[in-house]
Design a protein around this motif. Sequence first.
Motif, PDB file in Angstrom:
ATOM      1  N   LYS A   8      92.363  76.241  47.501  1.00  0.00           N
ATOM      2  CA  LYS A   8      92.599  76.002  46.073  1.00  0.00           C
ATOM      3  C   LYS A   8      93.493  77.068  45.455  1.00  0.00           C
ATOM      4  O   LYS A   8      94.246  76.807  44.535  1.00  0.00           O
ATOM      5  N   SER A  28      94.013  65.493  49.467  1.00  0.00           N
ATOM      6  CA  SER A  28      92.933  66.464  49.311  1.00  0.00           C
ATOM      7  C   SER A  28      91.829  66.123  50.293  1.00  0.00           C
ATOM      8  O   SER A  28      91.608  64.951  50.601  1.00  0.00           O
ATOM      9  N   TRP A  30      87.677  66.270  51.375  1.00  0.00           N
ATOM     10  CA  TRP A  30      86.468  65.972  50.615  1.00  0.00           C
ATOM     11  C   TRP A  30      86.161  67.134  49.685  1.00  0.00           C
ATOM     12  O   TRP A  30      86.410  68.287  50.020  1.00  0.00           O
ATOM     13  N   SER A  31      85.689  66.842  48.545  1.00  0.00           N
ATOM     14  CA  SER A  31      85.363  67.803  47.466  1.00  0.00           C
ATOM     15  C   SER A  31      86.571  68.630  47.035  1.00  0.00           C
ATOM     16  O   SER A  31      86.425  69.625  46.355  1.00  0.00           O
ATOM     17  N   GLU A  32      87.763  68.215  47.459  1.00  0.00           N
ATOM     18  CA  GLU A  32      89.008  68.878  47.086  1.00  0.00           C
ATOM     19  C   GLU A  32      89.020  70.373  47.378  1.00  0.00           C
ATOM     20  O   GLU A  32      89.620  71.164  46.665  1.00  0.00           O
ATOM     21  N   ARG A  33      88.334  70.758  48.432  1.00  0.00           N
ATOM     22  CA  ARG A  33      88.314  72.168  48.825  1.00  0.00           C
ATOM     23  C   ARG A  33      89.677  72.614  49.332  1.00  0.00           C
ATOM     24  O   ARG A  33      90.093  73.739  49.118  1.00  0.00           O
TER      25      ARG A  33
END
Length: 66
Positions: A8, A28, A30-33
């Motif tokens: 990020k 992205s 999962w969970s946009e990590r």
Amino acid sequence: MYLVEFEKTGQVHHINPNRDPTEERIYSTWSERYINVEVWAKDEESAIKIAAEKRAKYLAEKEGIS
């Protein structure tokens, strides 16, 4: 083809030069990590530069800035 995985913060988390896809893409996890960018490039340094530019554009579009 290179897969460049960004944290990020924009730091490169991982780069993999052995990807097989036939087209460039950005997505992205999962969970946009992480933000993953797959690009064609001649070497890792070029891949990181190209991917960083695509990541910035992706984030700007996602936020409605561009």
